[in-house]
Design a protein around this motif. Structure first.
Motif, PDB file in Angstrom:
ATOM      1  N   ASP A  22     -12.061 -86.438-113.709  1.00  0.00           N
ATOM      2  CA  ASP A  22     -12.310 -84.913-113.579  1.00  0.00           C
ATOM      3  C   ASP A  22     -12.193 -84.197-114.835  1.00  0.00           C
ATOM      4  O   ASP A  22     -10.894 -84.186-115.485  1.00  0.00           O
ATOM      5  N   CYS A  23     -13.221 -83.642-115.496  1.00  0.00           N
ATOM      6  CA  CYS A  23     -13.216 -83.120-116.665  1.00  0.00           C
ATOM      7  C   CYS A  23     -13.072 -81.498-116.761  1.00  0.00           C
ATOM      8  O   CYS A  23     -13.487 -80.841-117.804  1.00  0.00           O
ATOM      9  N   THR A  24     -12.710 -81.130-115.485  1.00  0.00           N
ATOM     10  CA  THR A  24     -12.737 -79.679-115.494  1.00  0.00           C
ATOM     11  C   THR A  24     -12.055 -79.247-116.494  1.00  0.00           C
ATOM     12  O   THR A  24     -12.407 -77.917-117.107  1.00  0.00           O
ATOM     13  N   ASN A  25     -10.812 -79.633-116.973  1.00  0.00           N
ATOM     14  CA  ASN A  25      -9.853 -79.100-117.955  1.00  0.00           C
ATOM     15  C   ASN A  25     -10.260 -79.177-119.265  1.00  0.00           C
ATOM     16  O   ASN A  25      -9.892 -78.542-120.161  1.00  0.00           O
ATOM     17  N   THR A  26     -11.257 -79.917-119.491  1.00  0.00           N
ATOM     18  CA  THR A  26     -11.878 -80.332-121.045  1.00  0.00           C
ATOM     19  C   THR A  26     -13.302 -79.871-120.751  1.00  0.00           C
ATOM     20  O   THR A  26     -13.938 -79.702-122.112  1.00  0.00           O
ATOM     21  N   ALA A  27     -13.754 -79.152-119.922  1.00  0.00           N
ATOM     22  CA  ALA A  27     -15.237 -78.670-120.013  1.00  0.00           C
ATOM     23  C   ALA A  27     -15.398 -77.416-120.811  1.00  0.00           C
ATOM     24  O   ALA A  27     -14.350 -76.672-121.066  1.00  0.00           O
ATOM     25  N   GLY A  28     -16.352 -77.412-121.719  1.00  0.00           N
ATOM     26  CA  GLY A  28     -16.750 -76.519-122.827  1.00  0.00           C
ATOM     27  C   GLY A  28     -17.327 -76.848-124.045  1.00  0.00           C
ATOM     28  O   GLY A  28     -17.548 -77.848-124.013  1.00  0.00           O
ATOM     29  N   MET A  44     -19.817 -80.739-129.625  1.00  0.00           N
ATOM     30  CA  MET A  44     -20.054 -81.615-128.102  1.00  0.00           C
ATOM     31  C   MET A  44     -19.799 -80.292-127.221  1.00  0.00           C
ATOM     32  O   MET A  44     -19.119 -79.617-127.359  1.00  0.00           O
ATOM     33  N   ASP A  45     -20.681 -80.606-126.127  1.00  0.00           N
ATOM     34  CA  ASP A  45     -20.488 -79.756-125.009  1.00  0.00           C
ATOM     35  C   ASP A  45     -20.108 -80.880-123.680  1.00  0.00           C
ATOM     36  O   ASP A  45     -20.842 -81.624-123.648  1.00  0.00           O
ATOM     37  N   ILE A  46     -18.999 -80.552-123.056  1.00  0.00           N
ATOM     38  CA  ILE A  46     -18.611 -81.377-122.115  1.00  0.00           C
ATOM     39  C   ILE A  46     -18.477 -80.643-120.689  1.00  0.00           C
ATOM     40  O   ILE A  46     -18.103 -79.376-120.630  1.00  0.00           O
ATOM     41  N   THR A  47     -19.204 -81.192-119.607  1.00  0.00           N
ATOM     42  CA  THR A  47     -19.391 -80.792-118.471  1.00  0.00           C
ATOM     43  C   THR A  47     -18.136 -81.273-117.477  1.00  0.00           C
ATOM     44  O   THR A  47     -17.341 -82.084-117.813  1.00  0.00           O
ATOM     45  N   ALA A  48     -17.927 -80.398-116.426  1.00  0.00           N
ATOM     46  CA  ALA A  48     -16.528 -80.909-115.438  1.00  0.00           C
ATOM     47  C   ALA A  48     -16.924 -82.158-114.899  1.00  0.00           C
ATOM     48  O   ALA A  48     -16.063 -82.785-114.367  1.00  0.00           O
ATOM     49  N   GLN A  49     -18.124 -82.813-115.027  1.00  0.00           N
ATOM     50  CA  GLN A  49     -18.482 -83.968-114.402  1.00  0.00           C
ATOM     51  C   GLN A  49     -18.506 -85.112-115.690  1.00  0.00           C
ATOM     52  O   GLN A  49     -18.916 -86.118-115.420  1.00  0.00           O
ATOM     53  N   ARG A  51     -19.826 -85.374-118.265  1.00  0.00           N
ATOM     54  CA  ARG A  51     -21.061 -85.438-119.248  1.00  0.00           C
ATOM     55  C   ARG A  51     -20.884 -84.846-120.619  1.00  0.00           C
ATOM     56  O   ARG A  51     -20.546 -83.731-120.344  1.00  0.00           O
ATOM     57  N   VAL A  52     -21.116 -85.510-121.682  1.00  0.00           N
ATOM     58  CA  VAL A  52     -20.924 -84.933-122.861  1.00  0.00           C
ATOM     59  C   VAL A  52     -22.348 -84.832-123.775  1.00  0.00           C
ATOM     60  O   VAL A  52     -23.231 -85.996-123.837  1.00  0.00           O
ATOM     61  N   THR A  53     -22.823 -83.729-124.249  1.00  0.00           N
ATOM     62  CA  THR A  53     -23.877 -83.633-125.130  1.00  0.00           C
ATOM     63  C   THR A  53     -23.383 -83.465-126.522  1.00  0.00           C
ATOM     64  O   THR A  53     -22.637 -82.551-126.685  1.00  0.00           O
ATOM     65  N   TRP A  54     -23.544 -84.455-127.328  1.00  0.00           N
ATOM     66  CA  TRP A  54     -22.892 -84.481-128.708  1.00  0.00           C
ATOM     67  C   TRP A  54     -23.817 -84.511-129.699  1.00  0.00           C
ATOM     68  O   TRP A  54     -24.920 -85.208-129.813  1.00  0.00           O
ATOM     69  N   THR A  55     -23.753 -83.494-130.557  1.00  0.00           N
ATOM     70  CA  THR A  55     -24.675 -83.196-131.622  1.00  0.00           C
ATOM     71  C   THR A  55     -24.023 -83.997-133.044  1.00  0.00           C
ATOM     72  O   THR A  55     -22.739 -83.570-133.302  1.00  0.00           O
ATOM     73  N   LEU A  56     -24.667 -84.930-133.455  1.00  0.00           N
ATOM     74  CA  LEU A  56     -24.045 -85.843-134.596  1.00  0.00           C
ATOM     75  C   LEU A  56     -24.251 -85.217-135.988  1.00  0.00           C
ATOM     76  O   LEU A  56     -24.832 -83.930-136.111  1.00  0.00           O
ATOM     77  N   PRO A  57     -23.592 -85.102-137.085  1.00  0.00           N
ATOM     78  CA  PRO A  57     -23.605 -84.544-138.366  1.00  0.00           C
ATOM     79  C   PRO A  57     -24.944 -84.639-138.855  1.00  0.00           C
ATOM     80  O   PRO A  57     -25.360 -83.724-139.476  1.00  0.00           O
ATOM     81  N   ASP A  58     -25.880 -85.518-138.556  1.00  0.00           N
ATOM     82  CA  ASP A  58     -27.482 -85.639-138.860  1.00  0.00           C
ATOM     83  C   ASP A  58     -28.097 -84.954-137.974  1.00  0.00           C
ATOM     84  O   ASP A  58     -29.180 -85.175-138.317  1.00  0.00           O
ATOM     85  N   ARG A  60     -28.907 -85.460-134.816  1.00  0.00           N
ATOM     86  CA  ARG A  60     -29.350 -86.270-133.699  1.00  0.00           C
ATOM     87  C   ARG A  60     -28.317 -85.679-132.427  1.00  0.00           C
ATOM     88  O   ARG A  60     -27.196 -85.616-132.672  1.00  0.00           O
ATOM     89  N   ILE A  61     -28.978 -85.806-131.413  1.00  0.00           N
ATOM     90  CA  ILE A  61     -28.231 -85.632-130.101  1.00  0.00           C
ATOM     91  C   ILE A  61     -27.863 -86.944-129.269  1.00  0.00           C
ATOM     92  O   ILE A  61     -28.723 -87.658-129.083  1.00  0.00           O
ATOM     93  N   ASN A  62     -26.512 -87.223-128.767  1.00  0.00           N
ATOM     94  CA  ASN A  62     -26.173 -88.395-128.347  1.00  0.00           C
ATOM     95  C   ASN A  62     -25.545 -87.963-127.045  1.00  0.00           C
ATOM     96  O   ASN A  62     -24.615 -87.287-126.976  1.00  0.00           O
ATOM     97  N   ASP A  63     -26.243 -88.204-125.737  1.00  0.00           N
ATOM     98  CA  ASP A  63     -25.875 -87.808-124.526  1.00  0.00           C
ATOM     99  C   ASP A  63     -24.579 -89.057-124.122  1.00  0.00           C
ATOM    100  O   ASP A  63     -25.049 -90.183-124.160  1.00  0.00           O
ATOM    101  N   CYS A  64     -23.779 -88.678-123.665  1.00  0.00           N
ATOM    102  CA  CYS A  64     -22.589 -89.555-123.406  1.00  0.00           C
ATOM    103  C   CYS A  64     -21.841 -89.352-121.880  1.00  0.00           C
ATOM    104  O   CYS A  64     -22.233 -88.229-121.375  1.00  0.00           O
TER     105      CYS A  64
END
Length: 115
Positions: A22-28, A44-49, A51-58, A60-64
């Motif tokens: 549960d990523c509720t405490n790390t969401a944001g 990176m943006d982290i959801t309570a589920q 899911r991570v949307t990570w913007t790399l230094p170059d 690119r978007i990396n969905d994790c």
């Protein structure tokens, strides 16, 4: 032997790894640095589920996604990287321990900006 294999298979199917996490405490929204194969600012943006949307230094978007693996938390991403996730004094540290040979070794250290 067949019964043991069937029991293990049933347990594996009945235990969803991501359901325990549960990523509720790390969401944001989190920002920090990536050092190694790519160097620079990252976010990176982290959801309570988990899911991570990570913007790399170059750029690119990396969905994790974060998942449990035994006693550890790990990540796997759309661009192919996989590794460990650690939490240290309000920071998230990600290290690509499984795919360093293919993607180049790196460590990401981010801290929360907003929830």
């Amino acid at each position: 032997m067949k019964l043991a294999l069937a029991t293990l298979a049933a347990l594996a199917l009945a235990t969803p790894a991501a359901a325990d996490l549960d990523c509720t405490n790390t969401a944001g929204h989190w920002t920090g640095t990536m050092e190694g194969a790519l160097n620079g600012a990252t976010a990176m943006d982290i959801t309570a589920q988990c899911r991570v949307t990570w913007t790399l230094p170059d750029g690119r978007i990396n969905d994790c996604r974060y998942t449990n693996r035994g006693q550890n938390i790990e990540y796997s991403c759309s661009l192919g990287s996989r590794g460990s996730v650690a939490f240290d004094r309000g920071n998230i540290i990600m290290e690509n321990i499984y795919t360093a040979a293919r993607h180049g070794a790196y460590v990401v250290n981010v801290s929360r900006v907003s929830r």
